[in-house]
Design an enzyme around this catalytic site. Sequence first.
Site, PDB file in Angstrom:
ATOM      1  N   ASN A 142      84.399 -14.813  13.867  1.00 42.01           N
ATOM      2  CA  ASN A 142      84.207 -16.273  13.813  1.00 42.01           C
ATOM      3  C   ASN A 142      84.392 -16.803  12.392  1.00 42.01           C
ATOM      4  O   ASN A 142      83.503 -17.396  11.789  1.00 42.01           O
ATOM      5  CB  ASN A 142      82.867 -16.712  14.421  1.00 42.01           C
ATOM      6  CG  ASN A 142      81.666 -16.069  13.774  1.00 42.01           C
ATOM      7  OD1 ASN A 142      81.767 -15.064  13.084  1.00 42.01           O
ATOM      8  ND2 ASN A 142      80.486 -16.654  13.993  1.00 42.01           N
ATOM      9  N   ASP A 195      82.269 -13.593  19.294  1.00 37.08           N
ATOM     10  CA  ASP A 195      80.860 -13.783  18.930  1.00 37.08           C
ATOM     11  C   ASP A 195      80.597 -15.086  18.184  1.00 37.08           C
ATOM     12  O   ASP A 195      81.400 -15.552  17.384  1.00 37.08           O
ATOM     13  CB  ASP A 195      80.348 -12.630  18.083  1.00 37.08           C
ATOM     14  CG  ASP A 195      78.856 -12.746  17.877  1.00 37.08           C
ATOM     15  OD1 ASP A 195      78.111 -12.501  18.837  1.00 37.08           O
ATOM     16  OD2 ASP A 195      78.439 -13.126  16.765  1.00 37.08           O
ATOM     17  N   ASP A 217      73.800  -8.253  13.186  1.00 44.07           N
ATOM     18  CA  ASP A 217      74.161  -9.675  13.355  1.00 44.07           C
ATOM     19  C   ASP A 217      73.889 -10.425  12.058  1.00 44.07           C
ATOM     20  O   ASP A 217      73.470 -11.599  12.071  1.00 44.07           O
ATOM     21  CB  ASP A 217      73.416 -10.317  14.536  1.00 44.07           C
ATOM     22  CG  ASP A 217      74.042 -11.659  14.942  1.00 44.07           C
ATOM     23  OD1 ASP A 217      75.132 -11.987  14.443  1.00 44.07           O
ATOM     24  OD2 ASP A 217      73.425 -12.377  15.748  1.00 44.07           O
ATOM     25  N   HIS A 266      73.910 -17.831   5.709  1.00 42.15           N
ATOM     26  CA  HIS A 266      74.177 -19.273   5.667  1.00 42.15           C
ATOM     27  C   HIS A 266      73.766 -19.822   4.311  1.00 42.15           C
ATOM     28  O   HIS A 266      72.822 -19.315   3.688  1.00 42.15           O
ATOM     29  CB  HIS A 266      73.402 -20.004   6.763  1.00 42.15           C
ATOM     30  CG  HIS A 266      73.960 -19.784   8.134  1.00 42.15           C
ATOM     31  ND1 HIS A 266      75.199 -20.264   8.521  1.00 42.15           N
ATOM     32  CD2 HIS A 266      73.464 -19.117   9.204  1.00 42.15           C
ATOM     33  CE1 HIS A 266      75.430 -19.918   9.787  1.00 42.15           C
ATOM     34  NE2 HIS A 266      74.399 -19.204  10.219  1.00 42.15           N
TER      35      HIS A 266
HETATM   36  O1  DOR Z   1      72.402 -16.573  15.037  1.00 45.65           O
HETATM   37  C1  DOR Z   1      73.582 -16.307  15.123  1.00 45.65           C
HETATM   38  N1  DOR Z   1      74.434 -16.579  14.109  1.00 45.65           N
HETATM   39  N2  DOR Z   1      74.053 -15.765  16.260  1.00 45.65           N
HETATM   40  C2  DOR Z   1      75.363 -15.615  16.478  1.00 45.65           C
HETATM   41  O2  DOR Z   1      75.716 -15.119  17.522  1.00 45.65           O
HETATM   42  C3  DOR Z   1      76.342 -16.094  15.486  1.00 45.65           C
HETATM   43  C4  DOR Z   1      75.766 -16.096  14.136  1.00 45.65           C
HETATM   44  C5  DOR Z   1      76.601 -16.836  13.095  1.00 45.65           C
HETATM   45  O3  DOR Z   1      77.824 -16.640  13.070  1.00 45.65           O
HETATM   46  O4  DOR Z   1      76.018 -17.561  12.289  1.00 45.65           O
END
Ligand code: DOR
Length: 458
Positions: free
Chosen positions: A104, A161, A327, A331
């Site tokens: 992604n 994902d 995972d 951010h």
């Molecule tokens: O919490 C999440 N963040 N779950 C996911 O499946 C994607 C991920 C993201 O790319 O930030």
Amino acid sequence: MALPQQRPILITGGRVIDPANGRDGIFDVLIADGEIKAVDQSIPAGSLDGAVRVIHAGGLVVCPGFIDIHTHLREPGFEYKETIATGAAAAARGGFTTICAMPNTDPAIDNAAVVDYIANRAASVPARVRVFGCVTKQRAGRELADMEELISAGVVAFSDDGDPVYDAGLMRLALTYSRDLGVPISNHCEDHELCPGGVMAEGWVSSRLGLAGIPAVAEEAMVARDISLAELTGGRLHVAHLSSAGSVAMVRQAKERGIPVTAEVCPHHLLLTDAWALGGKGDPNVAAGPLAYDTYTKVYPPLRTETDVAACVAGLADGTIDCVATDHAPHERVSKECTYHEAAFGISVLETALGTLMSAVHNGDVSLPTMIERLTTGPARVLGNGLSQYTALTPGTPADLTLFDPDAAWTVDVNQFASMGRNTPLDGVELRGRVAATIAGGRLVFEEPAVLNKGETA
Ligand code: DOR
């Protein structure tokens, strides 16, 4: 990963736990030329030619390097959240020697050029980087990506994902191809229709906080659908970030019926519950404290109940769940310093994974060798063993190792993170179990002197 070689390393007196070789005992390990050269009860340093770095590992665990099959590296496109270099540095701090980049990104990893770009950017970072390709073009869920092209470019699995493969017909097709191509489809199971606007697990905590809930069935309905499709097609289904007791039960039953399904669980789903959103760091006595609406607890799948946590731990212990996957979802600050509804989903996990996982070991719910298996041979098996050369401490194989102190207590401090993502609800929390050193391809890519020193003095 192609870094210059260093001098040989001799690790002495550590507890070597090597699930692939069924070894658990005190051994010395010699590393040179990027390879494991010997594992023996005693390898005298004096017998070696030239300069050798000796690491006294008394009191430490020495095991194959951890593999993470679910890492969001954010590059290309979101370099303000993480880059391949900072993500790999975070991996090294967390004891991970191989990480798998999720697709992604922007552009999404749906063609060979993006795979090549990532491979080039990863050429000299301190971890091996493997790549997941998209199931559908641009992750838009309308048309399958060119899976053969992506495999030729080197992807190790497919996933959209961040979003599910929503269209059951496309998922059926993808699983059919996966059977023939021999790589898994990792699906983010989430039925959007069952959780419109949902931001945390549906339950008493979401009611108390007045937040839109995500019921467990939003995950379970799609897990059930995908298991049926895997049975129909014989394709290799991998359930990404499985998090509910119902999903664990379905995967267990599917495996008993011989359906080709594997599953992963994240460290946070093995320890934290939705109550963490109340702001008391999980303290059940904090009904809704001043730090409620802690956006650092917002993650998909959401943190759930103690029953779900217990089921995930039991599933990991009994092998229903094949592996741990982080995972890791870094951010930037503004994505989290906002209202709960606006905040981005995701937790920065690589650097707290081991400490979080060790709580299940210290509680006696998962044995230490089993936990290490779920971080090494487990994830490699999910991907079809293309990574198995990195999961055993066998002479002649690449030297990827993690050394850690299973008992060291430490307090998470996001300011120490190598990851650009400081988004974790665990900041300030004490964990027990800390990485002392990480060796990738024979190179010491991370060392924590305070923890390594324990071995020196043990
Ligand atoms: O919490 C999440 N963040 N779950 C996911 O499946 C994607 C991920 C993201 O790319 O930030």
